[in-house]
Scaffold this motif. Structure first.
Motif, PDB file in Angstrom:
ATOM      1  N   LYS A  56      31.949  43.485  40.195  1.00 56.26           N
ATOM      2  CA  LYS A  56      32.009  42.468  40.307  1.00 56.26           C
ATOM      3  C   LYS A  56      31.743  42.059  38.940  1.00 56.26           C
ATOM      4  O   LYS A  56      32.469  41.113  38.179  1.00 56.26           O
ATOM      5  N   GLY A  59      34.388  44.157  36.462  1.00 60.98           N
ATOM      6  CA  GLY A  59      36.020  43.678  36.522  1.00 60.98           C
ATOM      7  C   GLY A  59      37.006  44.681  36.301  1.00 60.98           C
ATOM      8  O   GLY A  59      37.017  45.299  37.137  1.00 60.98           O
ATOM      9  N   GLY A  60      37.662  44.793  35.768  1.00 60.13           N
ATOM     10  CA  GLY A  60      39.055  46.048  35.341  1.00 60.13           C
ATOM     11  C   GLY A  60      38.324  47.429  35.380  1.00 60.13           C
ATOM     12  O   GLY A  60      39.061  48.712  35.828  1.00 60.13           O
ATOM     13  N   VAL A  61      37.221  47.293  35.022  1.00 64.36           N
ATOM     14  CA  VAL A  61      36.845  49.000  34.967  1.00 64.36           C
ATOM     15  C   VAL A  61      36.475  48.930  36.113  1.00 64.36           C
ATOM     16  O   VAL A  61      37.068  50.577  36.833  1.00 64.36           O
ATOM     17  N   MET A  63      37.853  48.448  38.848  1.00 61.09           N
ATOM     18  CA  MET A  63      39.154  48.137  39.607  1.00 61.09           C
ATOM     19  C   MET A  63      40.068  49.830  39.255  1.00 61.09           C
ATOM     20  O   MET A  63      39.956  50.331  40.032  1.00 61.09           O
ATOM     21  N   LEU A  64      39.758  49.913  37.862  1.00 57.02           N
ATOM     22  CA  LEU A  64      40.080  51.579  37.388  1.00 57.02           C
ATOM     23  C   LEU A  64      39.607  52.404  38.042  1.00 57.02           C
ATOM     24  O   LEU A  64      40.491  53.539  38.294  1.00 57.02           O
ATOM     25  N   ASP A  66      37.977  52.171  40.774  1.00 51.46           N
ATOM     26  CA  ASP A  66      38.502  52.362  42.195  1.00 51.46           C
ATOM     27  C   ASP A  66      39.742  53.249  42.647  1.00 51.46           C
ATOM     28  O   ASP A  66      40.038  53.765  43.816  1.00 51.46           O
ATOM     29  N   LYS A  67      40.924  52.923  41.517  1.00 49.28           N
ATOM     30  CA  LYS A  67      42.064  53.048  41.516  1.00 49.28           C
ATOM     31  C   LYS A  67      42.249  54.475  41.196  1.00 49.28           C
ATOM     32  O   LYS A  67      43.103  55.091  42.491  1.00 49.28           O
TER      33      LYS A  67
END
Length: 109
Positions: A56, A59-61, A63-64, A66-67
């Motif tokens: 949480k 954030g973007g890191v 998500m990156l 996780d993708k």
């Protein structure tokens, strides 16, 4: 006559495989497996830290990550096959680096 064929075949094998270098190959293989397992463990620890622990906040890191590494239930798993594949990849990349290092300077220009 078959004994001569056997002697010729064994001498061909001895020139192809040097028994004295067997211990070097075993040590190098075990070292590469250890290196690849440590790399996979470190990447797994980083993945767990970024995605699971601080997901949480990052954030973007997060998500990156996780993708880039889609894991079931956000659990990092690897097995012996992954360790061996990474060890082979490291060995192949090391061999290509040595190839480039020994090219003549005239060819590089």
């Amino acid at each position: 006559s078959s004994s001569w064929a056997y002697v010729a075949a064994m001498s061909a094998v001895r020139t192809l495989v040097k028994p004295g270098r067997l211990s070097n190959g075993i040590v190098l293989g075990l070292g590469l497996m250890f290196l690849s397992s440590v790399c996979l463990w470190a990447l797994g620890s980083l993945y767990t830290y970024v995605v699971v622990s601080k997901g949480k906040k990052m954030g973007g890191v997060a998500m990156l990550f996780d993708k880039a590494f889609p894991m079931a239930k956000h659990k990092w798993e690897y097995n012996l096959m992954h360790v061996l594949l990474l060890a082979i990849l490291i060995a192949m990349m090391s061999m290509t680096q040595a190839e480039v290092k020994h090219e003549p300077k005239a060819k590089l220009k």
